[in-house]
Design a protein around this motif. Structure first.
Motif, PDB file in Angstrom:
ATOM      1  N   PHE A  71       3.190   3.744 -12.419  1.00 18.74           N
ATOM      2  CA  PHE A  71       1.923   4.383 -12.051  1.00 18.74           C
ATOM      3  C   PHE A  71       2.185   5.818 -11.621  1.00 18.74           C
ATOM      4  CE2 PHE A  71       3.684   2.725  -8.172  1.00 18.74           C
ATOM      5  CZ  PHE A  71       3.310   3.600  -7.170  1.00 18.74           C
ATOM      6  N   LEU A  72       1.126   6.624 -11.685  1.00 20.27           N
ATOM      7  CA  LEU A  72       1.153   8.013 -11.235  1.00 20.27           C
ATOM      8  C   LEU A  72       0.457   8.092  -9.883  1.00 20.27           C
ATOM      9  CD1 LEU A  72       1.722  11.034 -11.704  1.00 20.27           C
ATOM     10  CD2 LEU A  72      -0.495  11.177 -12.871  1.00 20.27           C
ATOM     11  N   ASN A  92      -3.673  10.443  -2.316  1.00 24.12           N
ATOM     12  CA  ASN A  92      -4.158   9.201  -2.909  1.00 24.12           C
ATOM     13  C   ASN A  92      -3.486   8.009  -2.244  1.00 24.12           C
ATOM     14  OD1 ASN A  92      -3.584   6.995  -5.285  1.00 24.12           O
ATOM     15  ND2 ASN A  92      -5.629   7.887  -5.434  1.00 24.12           N
ATOM     16  N   THR A  93      -4.233   6.918  -2.154  1.00 25.86           N
ATOM     17  CA  THR A  93      -3.719   5.647  -1.635  1.00 25.86           C
ATOM     18  C   THR A  93      -3.850   4.597  -2.727  1.00 25.86           C
ATOM     19  OG1 THR A  93      -4.336   6.200   0.640  1.00 25.86           O
ATOM     20  CG2 THR A  93      -3.950   3.877   0.135  1.00 25.86           C
ATOM     21  N   THR A  94      -2.744   3.971  -3.080  1.00 26.43           N
ATOM     22  CA  THR A  94      -2.707   2.988  -4.161  1.00 26.43           C
ATOM     23  C   THR A  94      -2.229   1.651  -3.609  1.00 26.43           C
ATOM     24  OG1 THR A  94      -2.201   4.722  -5.767  1.00 26.43           O
ATOM     25  CG2 THR A  94      -1.775   2.460  -6.436  1.00 26.43           C
ATOM     26  N   GLU A 120       2.603  15.399  -6.697  1.00 30.59           N
ATOM     27  CA  GLU A 120       2.365  14.062  -7.237  1.00 30.59           C
ATOM     28  C   GLU A 120       3.704  13.381  -7.515  1.00 30.59           C
ATOM     29  OE1 GLU A 120      -1.803  15.115  -9.634  1.00 30.59           O
ATOM     30  OE2 GLU A 120       0.053  14.682 -10.728  1.00 30.59           O
ATOM     31  N   PHE A 121       3.665  12.050  -7.563  1.00 31.85           N
ATOM     32  CA  PHE A 121       4.861  11.259  -7.842  1.00 31.85           C
ATOM     33  C   PHE A 121       4.591  10.355  -9.041  1.00 31.85           C
ATOM     34  CE2 PHE A 121       4.923  12.104  -3.267  1.00 31.85           C
ATOM     35  CZ  PHE A 121       6.173  12.700  -3.130  1.00 31.85           C
ATOM     36  N   THR A 176       0.851  -1.191   0.000  1.00 32.43           N
ATOM     37  CA  THR A 176       0.000   0.000   0.000  1.00 32.43           C
ATOM     38  C   THR A 176       0.885   1.239   0.000  1.00 32.43           C
ATOM     39  OG1 THR A 176      -1.737  -1.160   1.214  1.00 32.43           O
ATOM     40  CG2 THR A 176      -1.813   1.243   1.208  1.00 32.43           C
ATOM     41  N   ALA A 177       0.710   2.080  -1.019  1.00 27.92           N
ATOM     42  CA  ALA A 177       1.475   3.326  -1.147  1.00 27.92           C
ATOM     43  C   ALA A 177       0.544   4.503  -0.891  1.00 27.92           C
ATOM     44  CB  ALA A 177       2.091   3.430  -2.537  1.00 27.92           C
ATOM     45  N   ARG A 178       0.976   5.417  -0.038  1.00 26.05           N
ATOM     46  CA  ARG A 178       0.172   6.593   0.313  1.00 26.05           C
ATOM     47  C   ARG A 178       0.954   7.863   0.002  1.00 26.05           C
ATOM     48  NH1 ARG A 178      -0.801   2.868   4.425  1.00 26.05           N
ATOM     49  NH2 ARG A 178      -3.012   2.313   4.714  1.00 26.05           N
ATOM     50  N   ASN A 179       0.244   8.821  -0.601  1.00 22.11           N
ATOM     51  CA  ASN A 179       0.816  10.137  -0.891  1.00 22.11           C
ATOM     52  C   ASN A 179       0.121  11.158   0.001  1.00 22.11           C
ATOM     53  OD1 ASN A 179       1.913  12.460  -1.901  1.00 22.11           O
ATOM     54  ND2 ASN A 179       1.056  12.269  -3.959  1.00 22.11           N
ATOM     55  N   PRO A 180       0.794  11.656   1.049  1.00 24.22           N
ATOM     56  CA  PRO A 180       0.130  12.576   1.980  1.00 24.22           C
ATOM     57  C   PRO A 180       0.090  14.027   1.507  1.00 24.22           C
ATOM     58  CG  PRO A 180       2.350  12.138   2.729  1.00 24.22           C
ATOM     59  CD  PRO A 180       2.151  11.315   1.484  1.00 24.22           C
TER      60      PRO A 180
END
Length: 262
Positions: free
Chosen positions: A159-160, A165-167, A134-135, A125-129
């Motif tokens: 992926f972007l 967002n949580t991916t 964006e990454f 699980t990847a999270r962008n706080p």
């Protein structure tokens, strides 16, 4: 009787000369060594003096050039520091976070005393706080280890990672056919009921802020402290999940300088 003084018969080789207008004659000085031995007097050549002046001028130009380069470098560093400070105040960037959400070891067999066949189902699980940052990730390579034993490899697609967002990334990690490992370490895995695992993710990522894009740099994500039960190879038995889910991972930058990666 009074003593008489007779004039010398030798003529004076340097008779005193009388100054014009009846004045006194200038005093005569003794000859120097060069005149006494008939040698010409040393006089510095004008060409050497000109060369020295030219050398001195070249040194001055080099010093001025070094001074200007130093000032330009200091100014560039100051501008970069100011730009970085403004960017941090406006966007408050944070690193993305990664956790192991699920991991199942469905196969672990010794095909030979020094070869292991394994299969794992992995979810990260990847999270962008960040709110505006964006990454963008390139394909992610996955490697799983248990101590010094390499259990297999896998990949995540590129992926972007959008803001806030949580991916969830899923893949299957399997060992290569005929991959050899240390025989004693491989036999020790089958004797344990649970084995510790370490997961490494390697990729390149860039930052996007609006229309601004940065150059992608290498990052490594390492997840440790995960333990999974060893399957008993019973027919119809389901693979057990990891005993320590939601393990946080550490993110490190991997910057390549010429032939070295730090």
């Amino acid at each position: 009787m009074a003593e008489r003084i007779y004039p010398s018969a030798k003529p004076n080789p340097h008779p005193p000369t009388s100054a014009p207008n009846g004045g006194a004659a200038p005093p005569s000085f003794p000859a120097n060594k060069a005149q006494a031995y008939g040698r010409p007097m040393y006089r510095p050549q004008p060409g050497k003096q000109q060369q020295r002046r030219r050398r001195g001028g070249g040194r001055g130009c080099c010093c001025s050039l070094c001074l200007w380069l130093t000032l330009i470098l200091i100014a560039a560093l100051l501008l970069a520091a100011i730009a970085g400070g403004v960017f941090y105040v406006l966007y408050r960037p944070h690193r993305p976070t990664f956790t192991v959400s699920s991991l199942r070891l469905s196969q672990l067999n010794l095909t030979s005393p020094s070869a292991v066949a394994s299969r794992l189902d992995l979810s990260i699980t990847a999270r962008n706080p960040n709110r505006k940052v964006e990454f963008a990730y390139d394909p992610v390579s996955v490697s799983v280890y248990s101590g010094d034993v390499h259990l297999g490899d896998g990949t995540f697609p590129p992926f972007l990672h959008e803001a806030r967002n949580t991916t969830v990334l899923k893949t299957t990690v399997s060992s290569a056919a005929g991959e050899s490992v240390d025989a004693s370490a491989a036999s020790g895995l089958k004797k344990k009921s649970t084995i510790p695992l370490a997961i490494e993710l390697d990729t390149r990522a860039g930052v996007r802020v609006g229309k601004l894009k940065t150059k992608k740099i290498g990052i490594r994500v390492r997840c440790e402290g995960v333990s999974v039960p060893v399957p008993k190879n019973k027919k119809g038995a389901a693979a057990a999940a990891a005993t320590t889910p939601d393990v946080s991972c550490k993110v490190k930058l991997r910057i390549k300088i010429w032939k070295w990666t730090i």
